[in-house]
Design an enzyme around this catalytic site. Structure first.
Site, PDB file in Angstrom:
ATOM      1  N   GLU A 259       0.836  -1.200   0.000  1.00 29.89           N
ATOM      2  CA  GLU A 259       0.000   0.000   0.000  1.00 29.89           C
ATOM      3  C   GLU A 259       0.874   1.255   0.000  1.00 29.89           C
ATOM      4  O   GLU A 259       1.857   1.340   0.718  1.00 29.89           O
ATOM      5  CB  GLU A 259      -0.886  -0.015   1.252  1.00 29.89           C
ATOM      6  CG  GLU A 259      -1.745   1.217   1.447  1.00 29.89           C
ATOM      7  CD  GLU A 259      -2.457   1.214   2.799  1.00 29.89           C
ATOM      8  OE1 GLU A 259      -3.392   2.022   2.964  1.00 29.89           O
ATOM      9  OE2 GLU A 259      -2.082   0.401   3.673  1.00 29.89           O
ATOM     10  N   LYS A 319      -9.831   1.442  -3.116  1.00 24.44           N
ATOM     11  CA  LYS A 319     -10.267   0.993  -1.793  1.00 24.44           C
ATOM     12  C   LYS A 319     -11.670   1.505  -1.513  1.00 24.44           C
ATOM     13  O   LYS A 319     -11.955   2.693  -1.683  1.00 24.44           O
ATOM     14  CB  LYS A 319      -9.296   1.485  -0.722  1.00 24.44           C
ATOM     15  CG  LYS A 319      -9.585   0.922   0.660  1.00 24.44           C
ATOM     16  CD  LYS A 319      -8.536   1.363   1.666  1.00 24.44           C
ATOM     17  CE  LYS A 319      -8.780   0.712   3.032  1.00 24.44           C
ATOM     18  NZ  LYS A 319      -7.812   1.143   4.039  1.00 24.44           N
ATOM     19  N   CYS A 371      -5.169  -2.995   3.083  1.00 26.91           N
ATOM     20  CA  CYS A 371      -5.028  -2.860   4.528  1.00 26.91           C
ATOM     21  C   CYS A 371      -6.249  -3.357   5.283  1.00 26.91           C
ATOM     22  O   CYS A 371      -6.562  -4.541   5.270  1.00 26.91           O
ATOM     23  CB  CYS A 371      -4.718  -1.399   4.867  1.00 26.91           C
ATOM     24  SG  CYS A 371      -4.092  -1.168   6.554  1.00 26.91           S
TER      25      CYS A 371
END
Length: 494
Positions: A259, A319, A371
């Site tokens: 990330e 995301k 994440c």
């Protein structure tokens, strides 16, 4: 005098039993300690005289439980976010107190809801898991440290993950503890517990998915860029060069960088850099995935994204489940003032679409998540049945030196079990790992070192029951249990 302080002692001990649970999760994996914690909570609630007392005991347990399991948020707020220590500690206390309301609610409902005395053993496990699910959904959800994770992937109960996910594991664990605490007779109690755990072992022997093609050589890159310099312009080129050098040494057909491996908008990257990354993997025609923020079509629109850098078209995954107070500000009119005490880069991300197509790479379909997203099993299954492999890109340097990375990795292990897919984790500082479809580590890179984890991963297809239905069947079953118990009680009272 002793009687005056006895209630305080009960609350203190419950908080202590709650705190001990932290050792049942990764990295220690001392799963029997969760049995002890839940047994103590179950006994305390069963012995409560009123719903209010049960709620108070549930709150004390929850406060100890969550302070122990999420204390590491202090590091991101104070060490890297710049929030004053007293304010950061107070924020953690408030968050833990909020989360403790859910076991408090479970305790209150256990004594408040109608239930035949002989079947009360079913009540606490059912309401406890329903409130856990509520915690993982309400206000975007924070399902960290759900009790089922403590049994995954090493105990027989993990075999239920492909059937009903982590909440089914948790319910069966709570039910087992409720039966044991009730001092059962052999056939009526211990036999049921043995049957549950034996069934879990049997389910774990089932291959819920099938192999697709040959194993794929993968390289998971860990740059170990310290959080205090990651977003510092003075170190920007050094970060880019670190990942370029590591990429050039990778040997896999699928190379994954973590990330925000590029700590700037992709539009601000030097012109020479993307091509040099492509040149690094071009000789073996490898695919290269990395995390990078991208701008949207409007000035205030930007995303935490994953892109296939080896493809000049730069296909994207954006995301979609953002971290409250980290990646977006909930209720800005109420909470915006907090950011005057903090230094949080890019804290106003936009959300990606709920359903996004996997990347067609490495002879399969690679579904990326970023994440925190891999703590939501109900969302990871949105990529199925198309996805043949799961990839998580993370930067957990925000919590460097804590157990947060290990705890999240255990959740990744559970996602692998639920979906019957490999989970590849590429992180900035750890835990970088290759996890197989049974939730087992095939290879792990040490934390807080720069390096490349080389190994193989297998594309897989097929749909375990959980991948089809998610949490819905379990939630419906638990609600039916509560309704059935209530109806039975009213009928028996007539």
């Amino acid at each position: 005098m002793i009687s005056r302080f006895k209630p305080l002692l009960v609350h203190f001990l419950l908080a202590l039993f709650g705190a001990v649970s932290v050792f049942s999760f990764a990295p220690l994996y001392l799963f029997p300690l969760m049995w002890l914690s839940l047994a103590a909570l179950t006994f305390a609630i069963q012995q409560s005289a009123t719903p209010q007392i049960a709620a108070g005991r549930g709150f004390s347990f929850g406060l100890g439980f969550f302070l122990a399991n999420i204390h590491w948020i202090f590091i991101s707020l104070n060490t890297f976010g710049g929030m004053p220590a007293a304010m950061a500690a107070g924020g953690i206390l408030v968050l833990a107190a909020y989360m403790a309301l859910f076991p408090a609610l479970a305790g209150w409902l256990t004594l408040k809801l109608p239930c035949p005395a002989a079947l009360r053993i079913l009540l606490l496990p059912s309401v406890f898991i329903l409130t856990e699910w509520l915690r993982g959904w309400l206000f975007t959800g924070f399902p960290w440290a759900s009790v089922g994770y403590s049994q995954s992937p090493m105990t027989p109960l993990a075999g239920f993950a492909p059937i009903g996910g982590v909440y089914l594991i948790g319910w069966l664990l709570c039910l087992s503890m409720a039966i044991i605490v009730s001092k059962p007779k052999w056939l009526a109690g211990w036999g049921i517990v043995a049957s549950i755990w034996g069934a879990g072992w049997g389910l774990n022997q089932i291959e819920w998915t099938t192999k697709v093609g040959a194993p794929v050589r993968v390289s998971l890159v860990q740059g170990n860029i310290a959080q205090n310099i990651k977003w510092d312009n003075a170190f920007y080129l050094d970060s880019l060069k670190t990942y370029l050098e590591l990429t050039s040494k990778a040997r896999g057909q699928l190379v994954i960088l973590p990330e925000t491996a590029i700590p700037s908008f992709i539009s601000d990257v030097p012109d020479w850099y993307p091509q040099m990354l492509r040149d690094a993997v071009a000789p073996r025609k490898a695919d290269l995935i990395l995390g990078v923020p991208i701008l949207g079509t409007h000035e205030a629109e930007y995303y935490n994204a994953v892109t296939v850098m080896s493809d000049p078209k730069l296909p994207l995954y954006k995301k979609q489940h953002l971290v409250p107070f980290g990646e977006f500000i909930p209720l800005p009119w109420l909470f915006n003032w907090i950011y005057s005490f903090m230094d949080m880069p890019l804290s106003g991300f936009s959300r990606g679409a709920v359903k996004q197509a996997p990347f067609a790479l490495a002879s399969g379909q690679i579904a990326a998540n970023i994440c925190y997203e891999d703590v939501f099993g109900r969302e990871i299954i949105n990529a199925l049945p198309e996805a043949t492999m799961l990839v998580n890109l993370s930067n957990l340097a925000w919590f460097d030196g804590s157990w947060a990375a290990a705890q999240q990795t255990q959740m990744s292990q559970t996602r692998a079990l639920e979906t019957g897919r490999y989970m590849l984790r590429s992180t900035n500082t750890g835990v970088t790992a290759i996890i197989d479809e049974k939730g087992r580590f095939k290879a792990v890179l040490p934390e807080r070192v720069a390096g490349i984890l080389e190994g193989t991963a297998q594309n897989r297809s097929g749909m375990p029951p959980y991948a089809w239905f998610g949490d819905t069947p379990l939630l419906m079953a638990l609600c039916a249990v509560l309704l059935g118990l209530g109806c039975w009680k009213r009928r028996s009272d007539k």
